[in-house]
Design a protein around this motif. Structure first.
Motif, PDB file in Angstrom:
ATOM      1  N   PRO A 158      27.094  44.740  32.206  1.00  0.00           N
ATOM      2  CA  PRO A 158      26.403  44.023  31.583  1.00  0.00           C
ATOM      3  C   PRO A 158      25.690  42.563  32.365  1.00  0.00           C
ATOM      4  CG  PRO A 158      28.923  42.981  31.945  1.00  0.00           C
ATOM      5  CD  PRO A 158      28.713  44.156  32.554  1.00  0.00           C
ATOM      6  N   ALA A 159      24.835  42.241  31.655  1.00  0.00           N
ATOM      7  CA  ALA A 159      23.955  41.467  32.013  1.00  0.00           C
ATOM      8  C   ALA A 159      24.579  39.998  33.258  1.00  0.00           C
ATOM      9  CB  ALA A 159      22.461  40.685  31.565  1.00  0.00           C
ATOM     10  N   GLY A 160      24.816  39.013  33.966  1.00  0.00           N
ATOM     11  CA  GLY A 160      24.347  37.952  34.213  1.00  0.00           C
ATOM     12  C   GLY A 160      26.284  38.298  35.487  1.00  0.00           C
ATOM     13  N   GLY A 161      24.979  39.113  36.008  1.00  0.00           N
ATOM     14  CA  GLY A 161      26.314  39.210  37.752  1.00  0.00           C
ATOM     15  C   GLY A 161      27.163  39.914  37.336  1.00  0.00           C
ATOM     16  N   GLU A 162      27.654  39.681  38.265  1.00  0.00           N
ATOM     17  CA  GLU A 162      30.039  40.628  38.403  1.00  0.00           C
ATOM     18  C   GLU A 162      30.289  40.438  37.344  1.00  0.00           C
ATOM     19  OE1 GLU A 162      30.699  43.059  39.394  1.00  0.00           O
ATOM     20  OE2 GLU A 162      28.535  44.213  40.047  1.00  0.00           O
ATOM     21  N   VAL A 163      31.076  40.913  36.599  1.00  0.00           N
ATOM     22  CA  VAL A 163      31.824  39.831  35.534  1.00  0.00           C
ATOM     23  C   VAL A 163      33.366  40.177  36.215  1.00  0.00           C
ATOM     24  CG1 VAL A 163      32.745  40.761  33.268  1.00  0.00           C
ATOM     25  CG2 VAL A 163      31.237  41.151  33.354  1.00  0.00           C
ATOM     26  N   TYR A 164      34.145  39.292  36.153  1.00  0.00           N
ATOM     27  CA  TYR A 164      35.323  39.296  36.698  1.00  0.00           C
ATOM     28  C   TYR A 164      36.464  40.086  36.730  1.00  0.00           C
ATOM     29  CZ  TYR A 164      40.244  36.596  37.980  1.00  0.00           C
ATOM     30  OH  TYR A 164      40.918  36.108  38.467  1.00  0.00           O
ATOM     31  N   SER A 165      36.888  40.526  37.837  1.00  0.00           N
ATOM     32  CA  SER A 165      37.770  41.274  37.250  1.00  0.00           C
ATOM     33  C   SER A 165      39.369  40.636  38.755  1.00  0.00           C
ATOM     34  CB  SER A 165      37.751  42.509  37.826  1.00  0.00           C
ATOM     35  OG  SER A 165      38.915  43.738  37.137  1.00  0.00           O
ATOM     36  N   GLY A 166      40.123  40.320  37.954  1.00  0.00           N
ATOM     37  CA  GLY A 166      42.032  39.936  38.579  1.00  0.00           C
ATOM     38  C   GLY A 166      42.684  41.044  38.549  1.00  0.00           C
ATOM     39  N   THR A 167      43.357  40.161  39.816  1.00  0.00           N
ATOM     40  CA  THR A 167      44.769  41.156  39.448  1.00  0.00           C
ATOM     41  C   THR A 167      45.706  40.211  39.283  1.00  0.00           C
ATOM     42  OG1 THR A 167      44.547  41.183  42.389  1.00  0.00           O
ATOM     43  CG2 THR A 167      44.064  43.071  41.154  1.00  0.00           C
ATOM     44  N   TYR A 168      46.855  41.136  38.544  1.00  0.00           N
ATOM     45  CA  TYR A 168      48.304  39.783  38.229  1.00  0.00           C
ATOM     46  C   TYR A 168      49.622  40.383  38.990  1.00  0.00           C
ATOM     47  CZ  TYR A 168      44.354  38.423  35.545  1.00  0.00           C
ATOM     48  OH  TYR A 168      42.466  38.575  34.848  1.00  0.00           O
ATOM     49  N   PRO A 169      50.317  39.249  39.216  1.00  0.00           N
ATOM     50  CA  PRO A 169      51.489  39.835  39.874  1.00  0.00           C
ATOM     51  C   PRO A 169      52.058  40.607  39.047  1.00  0.00           C
ATOM     52  CG  PRO A 169      50.804  37.355  39.846  1.00  0.00           C
ATOM     53  CD  PRO A 169      50.094  38.144  39.692  1.00  0.00           C
ATOM     54  N   VAL A 170      52.773  41.360  39.341  1.00  0.00           N
ATOM     55  CA  VAL A 170      53.588  42.664  38.645  1.00  0.00           C
ATOM     56  C   VAL A 170      54.945  42.590  38.500  1.00  0.00           C
ATOM     57  CG1 VAL A 170      54.119  44.856  38.461  1.00  0.00           C
ATOM     58  CG2 VAL A 170      52.135  44.232  39.109  1.00  0.00           C
ATOM     59  N   ALA A 171      55.818  42.270  37.323  1.00  0.00           N
ATOM     60  CA  ALA A 171      57.294  41.615  36.715  1.00  0.00           C
ATOM     61  C   ALA A 171      57.261  42.560  37.686  1.00  0.00           C
ATOM     62  CB  ALA A 171      57.292  41.250  35.280  1.00  0.00           C
ATOM     63  N   ALA A 172      58.877  42.575  38.161  1.00  0.00           N
ATOM     64  CA  ALA A 172      59.193  43.960  38.745  1.00  0.00           C
ATOM     65  C   ALA A 172      61.093  44.032  37.642  1.00  0.00           C
ATOM     66  CB  ALA A 172      60.329  43.657  39.983  1.00  0.00           C
ATOM     67  N   ASN A 173      62.029  45.075  37.601  1.00  0.00           N
ATOM     68  CA  ASN A 173      62.996  45.133  36.549  1.00  0.00           C
ATOM     69  C   ASN A 173      62.786  44.575  35.704  1.00  0.00           C
ATOM     70  OD1 ASN A 173      63.752  46.520  39.265  1.00  0.00           O
ATOM     71  ND2 ASN A 173      64.555  44.306  39.880  1.00  0.00           N
ATOM     72  N   VAL A 174      61.687  44.771  34.515  1.00  0.00           N
ATOM     73  CA  VAL A 174      62.043  44.617  33.341  1.00  0.00           C
ATOM     74  C   VAL A 174      62.718  45.596  32.415  1.00  0.00           C
ATOM     75  CG1 VAL A 174      60.328  43.820  31.616  1.00  0.00           C
ATOM     76  CG2 VAL A 174      59.645  43.827  33.766  1.00  0.00           C
ATOM     77  N   SER A 175      63.449  44.683  31.921  1.00  0.00           N
ATOM     78  CA  SER A 175      64.363  45.284  30.846  1.00  0.00           C
ATOM     79  C   SER A 175      64.674  44.549  29.789  1.00  0.00           C
ATOM     80  CB  SER A 175      66.206  45.251  32.009  1.00  0.00           C
ATOM     81  OG  SER A 175      66.570  45.517  30.693  1.00  0.00           O
TER      82      SER A 175
END
Ligand code: GLU
Length: 302
Positions: A34-51
């Motif tokens: 898309p126009a308007g420069g780079e679009v943001y793409s984040g990384t998010y901390p991944v939860a461990a041992n989800v039950s």
């Protein structure tokens, strides 16, 4: 500014879409950056041992990846570029949720799901959850469970930049208006009170092409989507700016998986509270000129 990188790419995309329509709707459309420069793409901390007592999550854990339904041709919301990279606000929301369920971005398998097949795709378990400008309403709630709303849009009109006659939905009498099958704005605009003639397609990008080619006079859907297209072609397109419906966006998933719904609701609340949501918004949808409004929390629980 352009929608497709080259004429050849445009033809390829249209050919893909035509095939997809012929076989019933689902497709993987490659759009452009898309126009308007780079679009943001984040990384998010991944939860461990989800039950969780969630059949959907248990199946995803066994498979080793989570399958997420998304749009592919909506700039700043859900866009797949020619390299297969997905960007946009809905993609960020999908990644935040996946992280809280224990899946890093490289363990998400995105599947393009068009509006008219969302309910079937979710209820048949073809996707674990869906994030794509999906309005929560009572009719859909009969088939799908929703977490949210995480954003509020409203149906508006996209017209050619030089358009003078179309200034709101009340000016559509006898005009040709394009929208897509299975969407709430199409249902609204078909009401006899508007007197519009509708063209009904499978993807918004196809409607936008018809507008540029003067085959239709306007395109209707959510303002959030239309602003993205207008930002790509500000020389040729504009949004009227008079929203005429309320479109609260939710994350769709299996209707009976209450544990998943509660976990997704908690994930949305967490990322709204910790600022991830605002940062993602400003780096994606915010770039198309849609101002940031903090969603109301706590979100409704089922
Ligand atoms: N939010 C509307 C809907 O869910 C229109 C956008 C879309 O088709 O995704 O029907």
């Amino acid at each position: 500014m352009r929608i497709y990188k080259t004429a050849a790419a445009a033809v390829a995309v249209l050919a893909l879409s035509a095939t997809a329509t012929a076989c019933g709707g689902e497709s993987g459309t490659a759009g452009d950056k898309p126009a308007g420069g780079e679009v943001y793409s984040g990384t998010y901390p991944v939860a461990a041992n989800v039950s969780l007592d969630s059949p959907t999550l248990k199946a995803a854990q066994k498979r080793g990846k989570i399958v997420v339904g998304a749009k592919a041709d909506q700039p700043f919301l859900g866009l797949e570029d020619t390299d297969g990279k997905r960007t946009g606000f809905d993609i960020e929301i999908a990644k935040m949720i996946a992280a809280d369920l224990g899946f890093a971005a490289d363990r998400i398998e995105f599947k393009t799901v068009d509006s008219n097949v969302r309910e079937t795709s979710i209820s048949k378990g073809q996707v674990d959850y869906f994030v794509g400008t999906y309005t929560i309403n009572n009719e859909r709630k009969k088939q799908v469970g929703f977490a949210g709303p995480y954003y509020q849009a409203g149906a508006d009109l996209l017209v050619r930049a030089g358009e003078k006659d179309i200034t709101g939905p009340e000016t559509l009498k006898g005009k040709k208006v394009c929208s897509i099958v299975g969407s709430t704005p199409l249902r609204e605009i078909k009401k006899p009170k508007y007197g519009a003639k509708t063209t009904e397609l499978s993807k918004y990008s196809l409607c936008v092409k018809q507008l540029l080619d003067k085959q239709v006079d306007a395109v209707t859907t959510d303002d959030a989507i239309l602003k993205g297209y207008a930002a790509q072609r500000p020389d040729r397109l504009k949004v009227v700016g008079k929203p005429f419906t309320k479109e609260p966006y939710g994350v769709g998933m299996n209707k009976d998986d209450k544990a998943l719904r509660d976990a997704v609701t908690a994930a949305l609340e967490k990322h709204i509270a910790n600022g991830d949501y605002k940062k993602a918004y400003e780096g994606t949808l915010g770039k198309s000129g849609a101002t940031y409004v903090a969603p109301k929390t706590p979100l409704p629980r089922s």
